[in-house]
Design a protein around this motif. Sequence first.
Motif, PDB file in Angstrom:
ATOM      1  N   GLY A 180       9.193  -3.472  -1.526  1.00  0.00           N
ATOM      2  CA  GLY A 180       8.024  -2.652  -1.876  1.00  0.00           C
ATOM      3  C   GLY A 180       7.693  -1.743  -0.712  1.00  0.00           C
ATOM      4  N   GLY A 196       5.615   0.920  -0.049  1.00  0.00           N
ATOM      5  CA  GLY A 196       4.470   1.793  -0.262  1.00  0.00           C
ATOM      6  C   GLY A 196       3.597   1.881   0.973  1.00  0.00           C
ATOM      7  N   TYR A 197       2.302   2.024   0.766  1.00  0.00           N
ATOM      8  CA  TYR A 197       1.349   2.168   1.866  1.00  0.00           C
ATOM      9  C   TYR A 197       1.414   0.989   2.831  1.00  0.00           C
ATOM     10  CZ  TYR A 197      -0.920   5.971  -0.657  1.00  0.00           C
ATOM     11  OH  TYR A 197      -1.182   7.156  -1.288  1.00  0.00           O
ATOM     12  N   VAL A 198       1.788  -0.191   2.310  1.00  0.00           N
ATOM     13  CA  VAL A 198       1.857  -1.387   3.154  1.00  0.00           C
ATOM     14  C   VAL A 198       3.275  -1.612   3.667  1.00  0.00           C
ATOM     15  CG1 VAL A 198       1.691  -3.914   3.041  1.00  0.00           C
ATOM     16  CG2 VAL A 198      -0.154  -2.510   2.129  1.00  0.00           C
ATOM     17  N   ASP A 223      13.167  -1.060  -2.836  1.00  0.00           N
ATOM     18  CA  ASP A 223      12.142  -0.569  -3.760  1.00  0.00           C
ATOM     19  C   ASP A 223      12.831  -0.254  -5.086  1.00  0.00           C
ATOM     20  OD1 ASP A 223       9.081   0.699  -3.081  1.00  0.00           O
ATOM     21  OD2 ASP A 223      10.009   1.261  -4.995  1.00  0.00           O
ATOM     22  N   LYS A 229      11.864   7.397  -4.292  1.00  0.00           N
ATOM     23  CA  LYS A 229      11.314   7.023  -2.982  1.00  0.00           C
ATOM     24  C   LYS A 229      12.433   6.632  -2.027  1.00  0.00           C
ATOM     25  CE  LYS A 229       6.622   5.428  -3.904  1.00  0.00           C
ATOM     26  NZ  LYS A 229       5.708   4.290  -3.993  1.00  0.00           N
ATOM     27  N   TYR A 271      19.142  -5.043  -5.023  1.00  0.00           N
ATOM     28  CA  TYR A 271      18.604  -6.363  -4.686  1.00  0.00           C
ATOM     29  C   TYR A 271      19.654  -7.359  -4.191  1.00  0.00           C
ATOM     30  CZ  TYR A 271      13.612  -6.622  -5.721  1.00  0.00           C
ATOM     31  OH  TYR A 271      12.251  -6.540  -5.648  1.00  0.00           O
ATOM     32  N   THR A 301      -0.407  -5.341  -6.657  1.00  0.00           N
ATOM     33  CA  THR A 301      -1.082  -6.392  -7.430  1.00  0.00           C
ATOM     34  C   THR A 301      -2.285  -5.756  -8.138  1.00  0.00           C
ATOM     35  OG1 THR A 301      -2.061  -7.004  -5.295  1.00  0.00           O
ATOM     36  CG2 THR A 301      -0.409  -8.492  -6.199  1.00  0.00           C
ATOM     37  N   PHE A 351       4.488  -7.830 -10.866  1.00  0.00           N
ATOM     38  CA  PHE A 351       5.344  -7.272  -9.806  1.00  0.00           C
ATOM     39  C   PHE A 351       5.853  -8.405  -8.899  1.00  0.00           C
ATOM     40  CE2 PHE A 351       2.630  -3.828 -11.172  1.00  0.00           C
ATOM     41  CZ  PHE A 351       3.491  -2.747 -11.252  1.00  0.00           C
ATOM     42  N   SER A 391       8.457 -10.415 -10.813  1.00  0.00           N
ATOM     43  CA  SER A 391       9.788  -9.810 -10.937  1.00  0.00           C
ATOM     44  C   SER A 391      10.549  -9.884  -9.612  1.00  0.00           C
ATOM     45  CB  SER A 391       9.716  -8.383 -11.485  1.00  0.00           C
ATOM     46  OG  SER A 391       9.158  -7.555 -10.527  1.00  0.00           O
ATOM     47  N   SER A 419       1.319  -9.148  -0.462  1.00  0.00           N
ATOM     48  CA  SER A 419       0.483  -8.539  -1.510  1.00  0.00           C
ATOM     49  C   SER A 419      -0.824  -9.322  -1.666  1.00  0.00           C
ATOM     50  CB  SER A 419       1.204  -8.577  -2.855  1.00  0.00           C
ATOM     51  OG  SER A 419       2.462  -7.974  -2.752  1.00  0.00           O
ATOM     52  N   THR A 420      -1.915  -8.591  -1.786  1.00  0.00           N
ATOM     53  CA  THR A 420      -3.214  -9.253  -1.955  1.00  0.00           C
ATOM     54  C   THR A 420      -3.241  -9.975  -3.298  1.00  0.00           C
ATOM     55  OG1 THR A 420      -4.173  -7.395  -0.782  1.00  0.00           O
ATOM     56  CG2 THR A 420      -5.690  -8.820  -1.984  1.00  0.00           C
ATOM     57  N   GLU A 464      -1.995  -8.279   4.254  1.00  0.00           N
ATOM     58  CA  GLU A 464      -1.925  -6.997   4.955  1.00  0.00           C
ATOM     59  C   GLU A 464      -3.344  -6.454   5.059  1.00  0.00           C
ATOM     60  OE1 GLU A 464       0.575  -5.145   6.545  1.00  0.00           O
ATOM     61  OE2 GLU A 464      -1.349  -4.255   7.062  1.00  0.00           O
ATOM     62  N   HIS A 502      -6.666   0.870  -3.670  1.00  0.00           N
ATOM     63  CA  HIS A 502      -6.005  -0.252  -4.345  1.00  0.00           C
ATOM     64  C   HIS A 502      -6.682  -1.581  -4.001  1.00  0.00           C
ATOM     65  CE1 HIS A 502      -3.083  -2.652  -6.283  1.00  0.00           C
ATOM     66  NE2 HIS A 502      -2.262  -2.840  -5.290  1.00  0.00           N
ATOM     67  N   ARG A 545      -5.738   6.422  -5.940  1.00  0.00           N
ATOM     68  CA  ARG A 545      -5.878   5.250  -6.793  1.00  0.00           C
ATOM     69  C   ARG A 545      -7.340   4.821  -6.904  1.00  0.00           C
ATOM     70  NH1 ARG A 545      -1.382   1.478  -4.199  1.00  0.00           N
ATOM     71  NH2 ARG A 545      -2.365   2.343  -2.347  1.00  0.00           N
TER      72      ARG A 545
HETATM   73  N1  LIG Z   1      -2.933   0.317   0.293  1.00  0.00           N
HETATM   74  C1  LIG Z   1      -3.681  -0.417   1.072  1.00  0.00           C
HETATM   75  O1  LIG Z   1      -4.508   0.103   1.789  1.00  0.00           O
HETATM   76  C2  LIG Z   1      -3.533  -1.927   1.124  1.00  0.00           C
HETATM   77  C3  LIG Z   1      -4.144  -2.614   2.178  1.00  0.00           C
HETATM   78  C4  LIG Z   1      -4.012  -3.981   2.261  1.00  0.00           C
HETATM   79  C5  LIG Z   1      -3.308  -4.663   1.270  1.00  0.00           C
HETATM   80  N2  LIG Z   1      -2.741  -3.982   0.230  1.00  0.00           N
HETATM   81  C6  LIG Z   1      -1.992  -4.752  -0.762  1.00  0.00           C
HETATM   82  O2  LIG Z   1      -0.603  -4.583  -0.521  1.00  0.00           O
HETATM   83  C7  LIG Z   1       0.122  -4.586  -1.749  1.00  0.00           C
HETATM   84  C8  LIG Z   1       0.928  -3.308  -1.871  1.00  0.00           C
HETATM   85  O3  LIG Z   1       0.030  -2.208  -1.877  1.00  0.00           O
HETATM   86  P1  LIG Z   1       0.486  -0.728  -1.573  1.00  0.00           P
HETATM   87  O4  LIG Z   1      -0.766   0.053  -1.381  1.00  0.00           O
HETATM   88  O5  LIG Z   1       1.524  -0.715  -0.515  1.00  0.00           O
HETATM   89  O6  LIG Z   1       1.154  -0.344  -2.978  1.00  0.00           O
HETATM   90  P2  LIG Z   1       2.098   0.926  -3.263  1.00  0.00           P
HETATM   91  O7  LIG Z   1       1.977   1.173  -4.715  1.00  0.00           O
HETATM   92  O8  LIG Z   1       1.808   2.009  -2.294  1.00  0.00           O
HETATM   93  O9  LIG Z   1       3.556   0.382  -2.934  1.00  0.00           O
HETATM   94  C9  LIG Z   1       4.179  -0.622  -3.656  1.00  0.00           C
HETATM   95  C10 LIG Z   1       5.663  -0.303  -3.740  1.00  0.00           C
HETATM   96  O10 LIG Z   1       6.300  -1.395  -4.401  1.00  0.00           O
HETATM   97  C11 LIG Z   1       7.326  -0.862  -5.233  1.00  0.00           C
HETATM   98  N3  LIG Z   1       7.672  -1.876  -6.231  1.00  0.00           N
HETATM   99  C12 LIG Z   1       7.025  -2.231  -7.358  1.00  0.00           C
HETATM  100  N4  LIG Z   1       7.656  -3.244  -7.965  1.00  0.00           N
HETATM  101  C13 LIG Z   1       8.732  -3.551  -7.192  1.00  0.00           C
HETATM  102  C14 LIG Z   1       9.770  -4.505  -7.300  1.00  0.00           C
HETATM  103  N5  LIG Z   1       9.833  -5.376  -8.313  1.00  0.00           N
HETATM  104  N6  LIG Z   1      10.715  -4.517  -6.334  1.00  0.00           N
HETATM  105  C15 LIG Z   1      10.675  -3.638  -5.292  1.00  0.00           C
HETATM  106  N7  LIG Z   1       9.713  -2.720  -5.151  1.00  0.00           N
HETATM  107  C16 LIG Z   1       8.757  -2.675  -6.079  1.00  0.00           C
HETATM  108  C17 LIG Z   1       6.722   0.403  -5.782  1.00  0.00           C
HETATM  109  O11 LIG Z   1       7.709   1.290  -6.251  1.00  0.00           O
HETATM  110  C18 LIG Z   1       5.986   0.940  -4.550  1.00  0.00           C
HETATM  111  O12 LIG Z   1       6.795   1.797  -3.780  1.00  0.00           O
HETATM  112  C19 LIG Z   1      -0.926  -4.754  -2.846  1.00  0.00           C
HETATM  113  O13 LIG Z   1      -1.025  -6.109  -3.160  1.00  0.00           O
HETATM  114  C20 LIG Z   1      -2.201  -4.293  -2.176  1.00  0.00           C
HETATM  115  O14 LIG Z   1      -3.344  -4.908  -2.739  1.00  0.00           O
HETATM  116  C21 LIG Z   1      -2.819  -2.616   0.153  1.00  0.00           C
END
Ligand SMILES: NC(=O)c1ccc[n+]([C@@H]2O[C@H](COP(=O)([O-])OP(=O)(O)OC[C@H]3O[C@@H](n4cnc5c(N)ncnc54)[C@H](O)[C@@H]3O)[C@@H](O)[C@H]2O)c1
Length: 439
Positions: A19, A21-23, A42, A47, A81, A96, A108, A111, A130-131, A164, A271, A343
């Motif tokens: 995953g 993303g932002y985290v 991912d 991406k 994978y 989440t 998510f 899977s 993930s939270t 995170e 999020h 979001r």
């Molecule tokens: N964004 C924040 O500020 C923040 C802060 C603290 C905690 N969190 C938590 O961290 C977790 C991720 O958040 P985020 O903001 O990074 O989300 P995001 O949507 O930015 O990134 C998630 C990534 O996971 C990928 N993904 C989805 N399903 C997948 C799979 N089965 N296999 C591989 N990759 C997959 C998506 O394509 C995406 O790139 C969440 O649980 C969120 O609550 C987020």
Amino acid sequence: MKILKSKIKNKTAQTAVIGLGYVGLPLSVEIANSGYNVTGIDIDQEKVERLNKGESYVLDVGDEKLDKILDNGKFKATTDYTQIADCDAISICVPTPLRKTKDPDTTFIISVVDKLIEYMTVDTLIILESTTYPGTTEELIQNRLEEELGFKAGEDFYLCFSPERVDPGNKVYGTHNTPKVIGGTTPEGLELAQDFYGSFLEEIVPVSCTNVAETVKLLENTFRSVNIALVNEMAMMCERMGIDVWEVIDAAATKPFGFMPFYPGPGIGGHCIPLDPTYLSWKAKTYDFYNKFIDLASDINGNMPRFTVNKVADILNEVKKPINGSKILLLGIAYKADIDDLRESPGLELYRLLESKGAEVDYYDPYVDSFDNAGEIVKGIDLDEDIIKDYDLSVLATNHSNFEYKWLAENADLILDTRNAFTGIEKEHIYKLGAPLNN
Ligand SMILES: NC(=O)c1ccc[n+]([C@@H]2O[C@H](COP(=O)([O-])OP(=O)(O)OC[C@H]3O[C@@H](n4cnc5c(N)ncnc54)[C@H](O)[C@@H]3O)[C@@H](O)[C@H]2O)c1
């Protein structure tokens, strides 16, 4: 365990972040920068391609940071994978969200676990980031790995939860220097995760188990949600009583102990804050426990966009105009300052509410080119003196620091400031959320 421990010690452990993303992306950068090889996995092919070309889509990770770890061969992104089979330490950072029914959507995570079952080998450390609600790490990951692979936690694999705490856009605290809470399902798991995360992060805070670590994150975000709701309620009350809530908060914040300022606004987004407390209250209900604070806060915060729209109506009413047919400009549409994340953004809700009342709505946001409004792509506008004068009212929804507030104050017609961003610019046509109309 000994072998894994020594691989972590000499940084030969192969690591994966699932995953990106932002985290997950900032975490990958930290791990790779400290010397480990990182495979970023991912499901989003686009991406993955962008990352491998050195193009970051996360503002906190500049292209130069990505280039560095690509150039020295420490990072590669993939959708494949099967690479998990070669990994010693895996961090999971997938979304989440909530379902439409407001129940946690853990599909998510599930899977990812399906893939772990397919490809994971013995002696692997897994850390869920993930939270999620208390119990997830054991219920959705440990139980399945033990049942379906016949592996035993603490012996054949090691499992932890580490929330995170990244605050996108925060210039002081990032992944590296924000203390990292970790709980393991076994003491062995905790020990390995402490070794691993402790080898590239400044401070580790071990806790007794994964349930505690999961609840820590939910307490933190519930704390924010409840306190924001409190000041939002204060803002609504102050408006009614003819008091400026911003002045009240600023003065209260001079108390050197026992008070921490929170600020009202047009709603909450991102999020985390709007979603995470619901993960906790959902789980608590399965224990016949009802979190009144969480529901109340979500109710108050969720109503702020409507409260803001009512204020828009009141301001336009002062100049004998209805919302219907008025031209309204949203200044900022991202959910908070200096980021591009849309979001759950209250700006989107303001856009839809105002549009549904017949306003002609546009937005200006240097961080957001366009957004999808129920299938229709809405593009942001550019601003100049002529364009801004064309709007009956501008609503400052996000207080980006690169907005030219003086210029906006001089050129816009009516302004509703929902963030107290025009402080020090006293003009009759600037109205504040949480302050009387005749301020
Ligand atoms: N964004 C924040 O500020 C923040 C802060 C603290 C905690 N969190 C938590 O961290 C977790 C991720 O958040 P985020 O903001 O990074 O989300 P995001 O949507 O930015 O990134 C998630 C990534 O996971 C990928 N993904 C989805 N399903 C997948 C799979 N089965 N296999 C591989 N990759 C997959 C998506 O394509 C995406 O790139 C969440 O649980 C969120 O609550 C987020």
